[in-house]
Structure formats: structure tokens, C-alpha cells
Write a protein that holds these residues in place. Structure first.
Motif, mmCIF file in Angstrom:
data_model
loop_
_atom_site.group_PDB
_atom_site.id
_atom_site.type_symbol
_atom_site.label_atom_id
_atom_site.label_comp_id
_atom_site.label_asym_id
_atom_site.label_seq_id
_atom_site.Cartn_x
_atom_site.Cartn_y
_atom_site.Cartn_z
ATOM 1 N N VAL A 454 -13.235 -13.903 -2.506
ATOM 2 C CA VAL A 454 -14.552 -13.523 -3.011
ATOM 3 C C VAL A 454 -14.613 -12.077 -3.485
ATOM 4 C CG1 VAL A 454 -15.815 -15.231 -1.657
ATOM 5 C CG2 VAL A 454 -15.299 -12.997 -0.648
ATOM 6 N N GLY A 455 -13.497 -11.376 -3.487
ATOM 7 C CA GLY A 455 -13.520 -10.004 -3.955
ATOM 8 C C GLY A 455 -12.144 -9.374 -3.916
ATOM 9 N N TYR A 456 -12.034 -8.210 -4.552
ATOM 10 C CA TYR A 456 -10.783 -7.464 -4.545
ATOM 11 C C TYR A 456 -11.088 -6.016 -4.870
ATOM 12 C CZ TYR A 456 -10.865 -6.952 -9.618
ATOM 13 O OH TYR A 456 -11.212 -6.602 -10.893
ATOM 14 N N THR A 457 -10.114 -5.149 -4.574
ATOM 15 C CA THR A 457 -10.257 -3.742 -4.924
ATOM 16 C C THR A 457 -8.874 -3.139 -5.120
ATOM 17 O OG1 THR A 457 -11.275 -1.635 -4.279
ATOM 18 C CG2 THR A 457 -10.225 -2.900 -2.548
ATOM 19 N N PRO A 458 -8.709 -2.238 -6.094
ATOM 20 C CA PRO A 458 -7.418 -1.549 -6.252
ATOM 21 C C PRO A 458 -7.089 -0.752 -4.996
ATOM 22 C CG PRO A 458 -8.829 -1.193 -8.159
ATOM 23 C CD PRO A 458 -9.691 -1.814 -7.106
ATOM 24 N N THR A 459 -5.805 -0.710 -4.631
ATOM 25 C CA THR A 459 -5.435 -0.016 -3.390
ATOM 26 C C THR A 459 -4.061 0.632 -3.495
ATOM 27 O OG1 THR A 459 -5.279 -0.251 -0.989
ATOM 28 C CG2 THR A 459 -4.497 -2.105 -2.325
ATOM 29 N N GLY A 460 -3.833 1.362 -4.589
ATOM 30 C CA GLY A 460 -2.577 2.081 -4.711
ATOM 31 C C GLY A 460 -1.526 1.319 -5.487
ATOM 32 N N THR A 461 -0.265 1.529 -5.094
ATOM 33 C CA THR A 461 0.847 0.977 -5.866
ATOM 34 C C THR A 461 1.909 0.387 -4.948
ATOM 35 O OG1 THR A 461 1.987 3.116 -5.853
ATOM 36 C CG2 THR A 461 0.538 2.648 -7.734
ATOM 37 N N MET A 462 2.846 -0.327 -5.573
ATOM 38 C CA MET A 462 4.072 -0.768 -4.917
ATOM 39 C C MET A 462 5.242 -0.237 -5.731
ATOM 40 S SD MET A 462 3.393 -4.687 -3.695
ATOM 41 C CE MET A 462 2.025 -5.125 -2.614
ATOM 42 N N GLU A 463 6.321 0.138 -5.036
ATOM 43 C CA GLU A 463 7.491 0.673 -5.727
ATOM 44 C C GLU A 463 8.736 -0.093 -5.317
ATOM 45 O OE1 GLU A 463 7.684 4.749 -4.537
ATOM 46 O OE2 GLU A 463 8.472 4.281 -2.546
ATOM 47 N N TRP A 464 9.702 -0.172 -6.230
ATOM 48 C CA TRP A 464 10.962 -0.862 -5.972
ATOM 49 C C TRP A 464 11.964 0.121 -5.388
ATOM 50 C CZ3 TRP A 464 13.037 -5.402 -5.325
ATOM 51 C CH2 TRP A 464 14.429 -5.545 -5.412
ATOM 52 N N ASP A 465 12.588 -0.265 -4.261
ATOM 53 C CA ASP A 465 13.631 0.549 -3.651
ATOM 54 C C ASP A 465 14.974 -0.082 -4.016
ATOM 55 O OD1 ASP A 465 15.470 1.865 -2.066
ATOM 56 O OD2 ASP A 465 14.077 2.110 -0.402
ATOM 57 N N PRO A 466 15.761 0.563 -4.881
ATOM 58 C CA PRO A 466 16.980 -0.068 -5.400
ATOM 59 C C PRO A 466 18.209 0.121 -4.533
ATOM 60 C CG PRO A 466 16.661 2.053 -6.463
ATOM 61 C CD PRO A 466 15.498 1.870 -5.503
ATOM 62 N N ARG A 467 18.131 0.852 -3.447
ATOM 63 C CA ARG A 467 19.338 1.159 -2.678
ATOM 64 C C ARG A 467 19.919 -0.086 -2.019
ATOM 65 N NH1 ARG A 467 16.939 5.264 1.274
ATOM 66 N NH2 ARG A 467 15.149 3.910 0.907
ATOM 67 N N PRO A 468 21.244 -0.181 -1.983
ATOM 68 C CA PRO A 468 21.867 -1.326 -1.314
ATOM 69 C C PRO A 468 21.370 -1.438 0.120
ATOM 70 C CG PRO A 468 23.507 -0.075 -2.532
ATOM 71 C CD PRO A 468 22.242 0.731 -2.577
ATOM 72 N N GLY A 469 21.047 -2.655 0.508
ATOM 73 C CA GLY A 469 20.521 -2.879 1.841
ATOM 74 C C GLY A 469 19.019 -2.780 1.900
ATOM 75 N N HIS A 470 18.397 -2.296 0.837
ATOM 76 C CA HIS A 470 16.941 -2.226 0.760
ATOM 77 C C HIS A 470 16.503 -3.268 -0.262
ATOM 78 C CE1 HIS A 470 16.778 1.973 2.619
ATOM 79 N NE2 HIS A 470 18.049 1.654 2.520
ATOM 80 N N GLU A 471 16.466 -2.887 -1.523
ATOM 81 C CA GLU A 471 16.245 -3.812 -2.625
ATOM 82 C C GLU A 471 15.034 -4.719 -2.433
ATOM 83 O OE1 GLU A 471 20.687 -4.220 -4.427
ATOM 84 O OE2 GLU A 471 20.225 -5.538 -2.739
#
Length: 614
Positions: A454-471
Motif C-alpha cells: 500500500v505504499g513505498y518510499t525511497p531509502t538510499g541505494t544498493m551497491e555491488w561489491d565485486p571482490r572475490p568471496g563477496h560478489e
């Protein structure tokens, strides 16, 4: 409890977050047929049964000892066996109640004060006596019993699924838990993770297993001990042949820590570990073999643990929590062999880096929560509907590390941290990327009582971590960690502020709307791929997410700090970007006392009220 064992680093073992739901093969006639409804008693009828008259157990030369999974189960007929275990605060003792349900009527029965001291199960529940071929008693011990342990149905008309959580939580700051054996089900009495291996030479033995008198009297359990023939065989990893059979294959297998392994070494995400007991990320809960953290954000990824050998009698297939948390949620229903360090390094170095599908407690494969295909349209609104309540737990698993090979010669204060959702609504965050952009735009969603968005709001960002073992994709600004001076003013801040959310620990399953079976309990279900166009991350009601901060950039650099008193602050939702019911309970402090000299710093961790765990 999570760290690194590769590249010559000093390794610290992690505790796998697993609880195995094993099918209980009880032969016909062992368990009586369900009682007639007209004569049914108002309380469940409990009994002890053995799935088999004999078991074969392994003693590994590399880690001498035998894990006593003897295949005995507590059955519940004539209704479910249910316990509610809580504490009002960390200043109050743990108390337990039996919940009795008779149709729509529910009553409670208080268990004796002091009987249950933590959330790992009923202490000294099962008594085990083992005699050798000459009739001499060679072992006598008691073990705790987690009703949520590996379980299965004992008759075909029993409920297809158990409503109870699949493990007992071991996070030292757990607040509430629900334990149960479903009607027509049976739960393994083996203490698993909580049980140390015993010393038994190769040979044939007889085990007599019974429920101790205080529990027989308390729950009306008949005094019917079970006798099981035990064959102990000695094995060695060095002598195991190629390809399978009953023994481990030549491919690397996992090594679980001894129950005495340090909390810090067995924790977390990253950098994530519950329940029914969940436990953190890679941090959430595995050995993380990723290289040094080059960014401010710790890795979630960790090498997938190779499978561990299990005796055929368990019917278990291991799965592992990836990077979440320091503790496993429940005892496994199979023995794990602990190898030498060299064998561990070999196993982990050969393991494939990345996340592994599966739920933290290992009982089922967990589908990832499906994100919306498109970003929301229309005006952003924050409706007047239930919202999550993010709360921090005090830090634990606190140790001093030397920076490994990443930054040698430094002193770091490593710790595990958990932010949990007290509800009454789950936290749902979707990330959407625009073609060509490196960051995803993140949105928080809101739902009415019927589950309709019934609703939503912007709340920042998401970022990709490319390091092996993270990804994988990290949601930014979910939490922050700070080391405060004695006057509680900030002195050091951790660089870790981005997270992939996962339900690693069952912190309080007694709160309103708690979900006893959360879906996204490991990173592979929630964190996405590099080419993902959208990602959904969820923190369900009652569950928390543990990350272990043990790498430079995550842990606190204390090399040049003076000795004295400090406080580790775990702060949820530091920028107040997420909408929640209460922003006043987002901070938790844990007192620590630093000592020693540069290069050999020490840390003392005073008890936090009644919780005396570092």
C-alpha cells in the motif's frame, strides 16, 4: 563467529549454522496408534523411541572422539509438545512455560524456576550409559534436548509440516524462543552442536538411553529406556579413498569447529549465523577466504563449505549458512569430523568461492523473496500501517586480532553485531538499477494487514561489491558501528555500513507476527548477481542479522589507543532513512576494557547484566 583460514592467515573456525530435518524411520509398532479423539487426554503424550536397534559411529584419527548421535527421538502424540521460553530483559532470568492447546482453549504451565537457563534446550534431559563388550560401564553422561532439533513424522496422518522453528537459538542476547514437537512427530534427542565428542576406542558397545527423572515427572513421560548397539569404527582422512561409499570422498569436505571454539571465530556475515536458532554473514557465518577488504564494506561472500561426512543412520544432508552470524541456530543431527589445520586449509582453499543455496538451519531450501519486476510508480507515500522496529543487540564475540596478512603489525578489536526486527511488520527493501548505472535505487515497501502493498518510499541505494568471496549487492546505511570512549564520545568508527540483509538469528520468536520460518536466511537468496536488474532484501519479524567485523576496515583499529574502558556501539538505521515504529531503541552499547601493549593488546569483556558472554 567467522574468519579466514587461507593465504597463511591465522584461521579461526566458524560454527556452521545448521539444523538438519531428518526423516525418522520408526518401524511399525514402536509407536502406538493415535488415541481415539473421544478418550484423548488434554495434554500431549510424550515417549522415547529408538529409530534403529544399532548404529555405526566414526572416530576420526585427526580429531579423536565419537559424536553420540544414537538415533533416539522424543515423540509427541495426542497433541503437540510446545514450550515458550523468554526473558523480560538481560537483567532478568530465562523462564519457560508449557503451552497446552485443547481446541480453541489455550492454557499455560510454568516450568520450575531455574530449570531452563538459556535458549539452547532442556538441560540434562537425556541420560546415556555405555557399556563395553564385557559389560563394564565406560561412559555415563547427560545431554540437553532441543525440541526443535532434527525431526520427522512418525505416522502418515500427522501434519505434513511442523509449525515449530527448526532449531534452538544460541545467540547470547536472544530474548524469546518457541520450542516444540509437532503432534505425530518426533525430535532427535542428540545434543549435536552442544555436545562434545566422547572417547571410545574402536569396538562394539551397548548404549542405554533414558529421559531423566525430573523430566519424566514434569511431563508424564513413561520410564522406558532404549537400548542401542553401537559399533565404533576408526577412520582417517588420509586413508579415505576416491569417490564416496559411506566414507567421505577424496574431494575436500568441511570441518566443523569443536564446541569450545571461540565465539568470535564462529560468527558471522562476513563478515552474517538461529534459530529456530539462526546464526552471521561472511561475515554472516562461514569461514571467509576473501582477500583484504579494500573498500569500506566487508564481504558477505565466503567459500561454500564442502560437505561433511555423515553416518548413514542420520539420513541427513548438510547445508551451510553463508557468512551470517557467529552461532549455528541448532545442533546438527549428524557428527562432524574436525580435521587438522593443514587439512582444513586444503579443504577451504579448494572450495568454490561464493554463496551457497540453502536455509541457515539446513532443513529446507529457501526460495529468495521475489523483487518487483519494475520500480514503483506514482507518488511515494508512507501509509499509516504497521512498520518494522529495528533494534540493536549488544556486541559479542569480542576479540583482539593482528590484522592477519592484510595489515600486519596492527591491533584490531573484532566483534559480532546484530540488528533485529521486533515488528510488527517485516522490513522489505527493493533495489532497482538504471541501465549503465553502478548503484541501485533502494525503496522500502509497506503492507496492510492483508499483506497488500500500500505504499513505498525511497531509502538510499544498493551497491555491488565485486571482490572475490563477496560478489553481491549491499544495502547502504543499514547500521553502523562505533567505538566510544569512557565518556561515550566517538573515538573510532567502523567502515562497515553496507549490508545484504538475511534472517540469520531468531532473536525473539514470541513477539507479535514473528515468522518462525523466514525465507531469506542466507546470502544466496537475497543478495543478487552482478547482472541483476533488481534485488529484494527482507528482515522478517523476530529475526536479526548478525555480521562479524573481523577485517581491517570493519573492526576497530586500536593500535594506538590508550588502555582503559570503551564501549562498542551498534547503531541500527543510523541516518533514519528506514521508516520504523520506534527510532529510540536503535543503539546498544557493550563495555570493553583494553589492556596490554602494542602488538599484544588484550580485551576484557564484563558481563552485560546477566549475560556473561564475550
Amino acid at each position: 563467529m567467522m574468519t579466514r583460514s587461507q593465504q597463511g592467515r591465522t584461521h579461526r573456525l566458524t560454527r556452521p549454522s545448521i539444523a538438519i530435518a531428518a526423516a525418522v524411520a520408526v518401524t511399525a509398532g514402536v509407536v502406538a496408534a493415535a488415541p481415539d479423539a473421544k478418550t484423548a487426554e488434554p495434554t500431549p503424550k510424550l515417549g522415547l523411541v529408538a529409530a534403529s536397534t544399532s548404529v555405526t559411529l566414526d572416530s576420526w584419527k585427526e580429531d579423536p572422539g565419537v559424536y553420540l548421535d544414537l538415533g533416539t527421538y522424543l515423540t509427541s502424540e495426542n497433541g503437540a509438545f510446545e514450550l515458550k521460553v523468554t526473558r523480560k530483559s538481560y537483567k532478568d532470568p530465562v523462564v519457560a512455560q508449557q503451552i497446552l492447546r485443547n481446541g480453541k482453549k489455550t492454557t499455560t504451565k510454568a516450568l520450575p524456576a531455574g530449570l531452563v537457563k538459556d535458549f539452547s534446550g532442556l538441560p540434562d534431559f537425556a541420560k546415556i550409559a555405555i557399556t563395553d563388550a564385557a559389560g563394564k560401564t565406560v561412559l555415563s553422561k547427560t545431554e540437553a534436548f532441543c525440541p526443535n532439533n532434527a525431526s520427522g513424522r512418525i505416522r502418515p496422518d500427522a501434519p505434513a509440516n511442523s509449525k515449530y522453528p527448526q532449531s534452538c537459538p544460541v545467540n547470547p542476547f536472544t530474548l524469546g524462543s518457541v520450542w516444540g514437537v509437532e503432534n505425530g512427530w518426533a525430535s532427535n534427542t542428540y545434543a549435536g552442536y552442544y555436545s562434545d565428542p566422547v572417547q571410545l576406542a574402536a569396538g562394539t558397545y551397548t548404549a542405554k538411553i533414558s529421559v531423566t527423572k525430573k523430566y519424566r515427572d514434569l511431563f508424564g513421560i513413561a520410564n522406558k529406556p532404549q537400548t542401542v548397539k553401537v559399533v565404533v569404527r576408526e577412520r582417517s582422512w588420509e586413508n579415505e579413498g576416491e569417490g564416496g561409499g559411506e566414507g567421505p570422498a577424496a574431494e575436500p569436505r568441511s570441518a566443523a569447529p569443536k564446541s569450545g571454539a571461540s565465539a568470535a571465530s564462529a560468527s558471522g556475515h562476513e563478515g552474517h549465523a538461529g534459530h529456530g536458532g539462526h546464526g552471521g554473514h561472511a561475515g554472516h557465518g562461514q569461514v571467509a577466504d576473501a582477500p583484504a577488504a579494500s573498500s569500506a564494506h566487508a564481504s558477505h561472500g565466503a567459500p561454500a563449505r564442502p560437505e561433511a561426512p555423515a553416518t548413514r543412520t542420520t539420513g541427513a544432508a548438510p547445508t551451510f549458512n553463508v557468512g551470517h552470524g557467529p552461532y549455528p541456530p541448532a545442533p546438527p543431527a549428524l557428527p562432524w569430523a574436525l580435521k587438522k589445520e593443514s587439512l582444513q586449509r586444503q579443504a577451504f582453499s579448494a572450495a568454490k568461492v561464493g554463496d551457497r543455496a540453502g536455509q541457515t538451519d539446513g532443513s529446507r531450501q529457501a526460495p529468495g523473496a521475489t523483487p518487483n519486476a519494475k520500480r514503483p510508480t506514482g507518488k511515494a507515500t508512507v501509509p499509516d500501517v504497521p512498520k518494522p522496529d529495528l533494534r540493536s543487540l549488544p556486541a559479542y564475540g569480542i576479540t583482539v586480532s593482528d590484522g592477519y596478512e592484510d595489515v600486519p603489525g596492527k591491533d584490531y578489536l573484532a566483534f559480532s553485531a546484530n540488528v533485529w526486527n521486533a515488528g510488527p511488520a517485516k522490513l522489505v527493501v527493493d533495489g532497482f538499477r538504471s541501465p549503465g548505472k553502478e548503484l541501485m535505487d533502494a525503496y522500502q515497501y509497506f503492507y496492510d494487514a492483508d499483506g497488500k502493498q500500500v505504499g513505498y518510499t525511497p531509502t538510499g541505494t544498493m551497491e555491488w561489491d565485486p571482490r572475490p568471496g563477496h560478489e553481491h549487492w549491499h544495502f547502504t546505511d543499514f547500521a553502523s558501528y562505533r567505538l566510544l570512549k569512557a565518556d561515550k564520545k566517538e573515538t573510532v568508527r567502523s567502515g562497515k555500513e553496507a549490508f545484504c540483509l538475511a534472517n540469520t538469528d531468531a532473536v525473539d520468536y514470541t513477539v507479535k507476527n514473528a515468522n518462525w520460518h523466514p525465507d531469506n536466511t542466507d546470502l544466496s537468496t537475497a543478495c543478487g548477481q552482478e547482472n541483476s536488474i533488481s534485488v529484494r532484501e527482507v528482515l522478517d519479524v523476530g529475526s536479526g542479522d548478525t555480521y562479524t567485523q573481523d577485517l581491517p576496515g570493519q573492526s576497530f583499529d586500536i593500535t594506538d589507543l590508550p588502555n582503559g574502558t570503551y564501549y562498542i556501539q551498534v547503531l541500527a538505521n543510523p541516518e533514519n532513512r528506514l521508516k520504523e515504529t520506534n527510532h529510540n531503541n536503535n543503539s546498544a552499547l557493550r563495555k570493553v576494557v583494553l589492556g596490554g601493549k602494542k602488538g599484544a593488546r588484550t580485551v576484557k569483556v564484563p558481563a552485560h547484566h546477566l549475560v556473561d558472554a564475550n
